[in-house]
Write an enzyme that holds these catalytic residues in place. Sequence first.
Site, short mmCIF file in Angstrom:
data_model
loop_
_atom_site.label_atom_id
_atom_site.label_comp_id
_atom_site.label_asym_id
_atom_site.label_seq_id
_atom_site.Cartn_x
_atom_site.Cartn_y
_atom_site.Cartn_z
CG HIS A 139 -1.97 -1.28 1.35
ND1 HIS A 139 -2.63 -1.52 0.82
CD2 HIS A 139 -1.78 -2.04 2.60
CE1 HIS A 139 -3.30 -3.02 1.28
NE2 HIS A 139 -2.39 -3.34 1.64
C1 BDR Z 1 -2.52 1.01 5.56
O1 BDR Z 1 -2.58 0.30 7.40
C2 BDR Z 1 -1.07 -0.13 7.32
O2 BDR Z 1 -1.44 -1.19 7.56
C3 BDR Z 1 -0.48 -0.20 6.40
O3 BDR Z 1 0.88 0.13 7.43
C4 BDR Z 1 -0.82 0.92 5.71
O4 BDR Z 1 -0.40 2.12 5.95
C5 BDR Z 1 -2.88 0.28 4.47
O5 BDR Z 1 -4.43 -0.16 5.00
#
Ligand code: BDR
Length: 308
Positions: free
Chosen positions: A236
């Site tokens: 992500h």
């Molecule tokens: C986001 O939430 C966190 O767990 C990850 O680092 C990312 O920024 C994804 O939903």
Amino acid sequence: MKNIIIDCDPGHDDALAILTAIANSNKLNILGITTIGGNQTLEKVTTNAKNILEFVNSTIPLAMGQSEPLTKDLCVAPEAHGESGMDGPYFNGEKYPITSNNAILFMYETIMKCNDKVILVGLGPLTNIALLIKVIPDVRSKIEYISIMGGGLDRGNKTPLAEFNIYVDPEAAQIVFNSGIPVVMSGLDVTEQAEITIEEINSLKNKGRVSHLAYELLHFYNKSGRQFGFINSPIHDLCAVAYILNPKMFSGTSYYVDVVTEGKARGLTFADKRLVSNQAKNILVLEKVNREMFISELINALEVLDKI
Ligand code: BDR
Ligand code: CA
């Protein structure tokens, strides 16, 4: 050369975003890295940031930010990132210096000192960035745009409607979205396309030391992702950095986007898609990514760092 500050909660995908940014020192001038409680407590994510920076012999200033969201209690994500917030690799102690315990002031002073505009990268809950622009609003004219990982028009992950970063501090997201500063949103719509396959993860194992570190991070992250139904692993946070490096690998649409702060839909990001609307479009919502280009960006960056 783009001047950037990365606000983050490492986090496996945060770590890969940081490494990719560091490898691209010919394109990105990283003025600082700031931490925010999110995937784990502030202390833990700061330790993780120190470990990553130390691992690549960085000298980038590191500043600690807020431990809690603006109004809600912090909720962390051990189910995705483990108890440390970045489980998988073993690190040999953390000696990396903390430049400041006040990330908001650090960001303000760093931005004002910079001769050009600065891009803020938000990879965690938006608490630090919201406080910066709320408390010291004159900083806004020096911010070129804010590239965030957060939200999603089509789906959530923390709840059916809300993505984790926005869910943790929806009030902060609302401040950022309505600040008048352009925002580029890498939400789940695009970040869940930005996935690395198991074969690609395994290909990193026997390369250099930084590729191997990425392998260890991704190996854990892939295993934890299985419980949410992912076979491959969406990276992500790397989207928010990859957009700055090469916006051409993405496509998207500008909308007016806002956030629900209360009730069952807390953390939901929604776009005004009416054909006629008097709401100014405040966010470029990324919708598609060229996965091959995206993964090459990561693999090439790791190879660059392997040589150092
Ligand atoms: C986001 O939430 C966190 O767990 C990850 O680092 C990312 O920024 C994804 O939903
Ligand atoms: Ca993150």
